[in-house]
Design an enzyme around this catalytic site. Structure first.
Site, PDB file in Angstrom:
ATOM      1  CE1 TYR A 193       9.121  33.898   2.218  1.00  0.00           C
ATOM      2  CE2 TYR A 193       8.953  31.597   2.765  1.00  0.00           C
ATOM      3  CZ  TYR A 193       8.958  32.695   1.792  1.00  0.00           C
ATOM      4  OH  TYR A 193       8.421  32.518   0.481  1.00  0.00           O
ATOM      5  CE  LYS A 224      -0.422  -0.112   5.078  1.00  0.00           C
ATOM      6  NZ  LYS A 224      -1.485   0.027   6.270  1.00  0.00           N
TER       7      LYS A 224
END
Length: 372
Positions: free
Chosen positions: A261, A38
């Site tokens: 930032y 999966k």
């Protein structure tokens, strides 16, 4: 990893030899191995052929559509175990996919598909042993198996299996392991008395298989362990994945230089910074900002400032790194960061790290035989 002295793009390298070693290790511990693929094989890409070649007996996934594709492509026995009762089970039943059934609503949907396709549905009745996820609650079990047994008798169901999931398998001495296995054995006996005689039984996933908890049954379902991840943090498995990316920009900065930032990090000394072109869009957890490390020229260097969508900044100090040089994010060489460390830096588990690696990594396979 990588072995060259330069690197053009971020690279996710899968070591097929290590993957094969893990498959064989689990196969030795079990009577039959379901290789769980999966989430794009836990982020590792198309390794299905190699898993089967190295000894996996079954394939397992949550998606019905993926299970159908795997069954048609490989011919391997394939189990799917997480579908809505409103899903279209017809293609899966027609393809011979084994389907987990945790409720009467699911069973009715599956038998409707069996009637429509004129093919008996291969069903694994799923009992909840105490994890409160997708298995049938114990109080609903008798009604479920009674109905299933009746459907077996009229040829609409093939009693492929009974399955469960242990809640504390990473702790083999926990008394709940014994209790849950007793509950499972009782659930199987109840199913058999009502005419649903399973071909296989299975409760063990990776942690259980590594600790021989519940491995006495016909199958074990192993996902993370195939890819070198022990949920309990052990180190008996071979690491499979490596991540590296080039330094695309390097600059020398003085004390007081802010990075990114809001200047989440400010240099306290003269140093060299390297920009690496991977970020949270590539699965580098933003919560690891300021804590995570990489390997540069054989030694650790800290990621500084906030992890951005497409890039991170590394304080390489006096390492003299140049643009184009490889930076190891996860590796197997001495001093290289591991998936376990990344999980710790991010406050999560290694499964979370590998399944969030995006499509922008160039996936390459080393060792073994390339997957067909």
């Amino acid at each position: 990893m990588p072995t060259s002295t330069s690197l053009a793009t971020p690279e996710l390298r899968v070591d097929l030899d290590a993957l094969g070693a893990n498959v064989r290790a689990f196969r030795r511990r079990s009577r039959g191995l379901v290789a769980v693929v999966k989430a794009d094989a836990f982020g590792h890409g198309d390794v299905v052929a190699h898993l089967l070649a190295q000894g996996a007996d079954w394939l397992g996934t949550t998606s019905l559509a993926e299970a159908v594709a795997l069954r048609e492509r490989t011919g391997a026995r394939t189990l799917a175990w997480l579908a809505s009762p409103t899903a279209d089970f017809g293609p899966a039943v027609a393809a011979g996919v084994d389907v987990a059934v945790p409720s009467l609503a699911h069973l009715r949907a599956v038998v409707a598909a069996a009637r429509a396709t004129c093919v008996p549905a291969r069903v694994h009745l799923h009992v909840d042993l105490g994890i409160a996820r997708d298995g049938a609650p114990r109080e609903a079990w008798r009604e479920l198996v009674t109905f299933a047994g009746a459907l077996v008798r009229i040829g609409l169901l093939e009693p492929a299996g009974v399955m469960g999931h242990l809640s504390h398998a990473a702790h083999p001495d926990d008394a709940r392991n014994r209790t849950e296995r007793m509950l499972f054995d009782n659930a199987v006996r109840t199913a058999v008395r009502r005419g649903f005689v399973p071909q296989v039984r299975h409760v063990a996933a990776t942690a259980a298989a590594l600790r021989d908890v519940g491995t006495e049954y016909e199958l074990v379902r192993v996902g993370a362990g195939l890819y070198g991840i022990d949920p309990a943090g052990g180190d008996a498995l071979a690491p499979v994945i490596g991540l590296a990316a080039p330094a695309v920009v390097v600059r020398d900065v003085g004390a007081g230089t802010g990075v990114g930032y809001d200047h989440a990090w400010v240099a306290t000394r003269r140093t060299r910074l390297a920009t690496i072109p991977v970020g949270y869009a590539d699965g580098i957890p933003r919560v690891a900002s300021g804590r995570a490390e990489v390997l540069v020229r054989g030694r650790r260097a800290r990621i500084v400032g906030a992890v951005s969508m497409d890039q991170v900044i590394v304080d390489v100090g006096d390492a003299g790194v140049e643009a184009g040089e490889p930076v190891t994010i996860v590796g197997t060489e001495p001093q290289a960061p591991t998936l376990g460390e990344w999980a710790d830096w991010s406050g999560t588990i290694a499964h979370d790290i590998v399944t969030h690696l995006g499509s922008r990594w160039q996936r390459t396979f080393t060792g073994g035989a390339a997957c067909a």
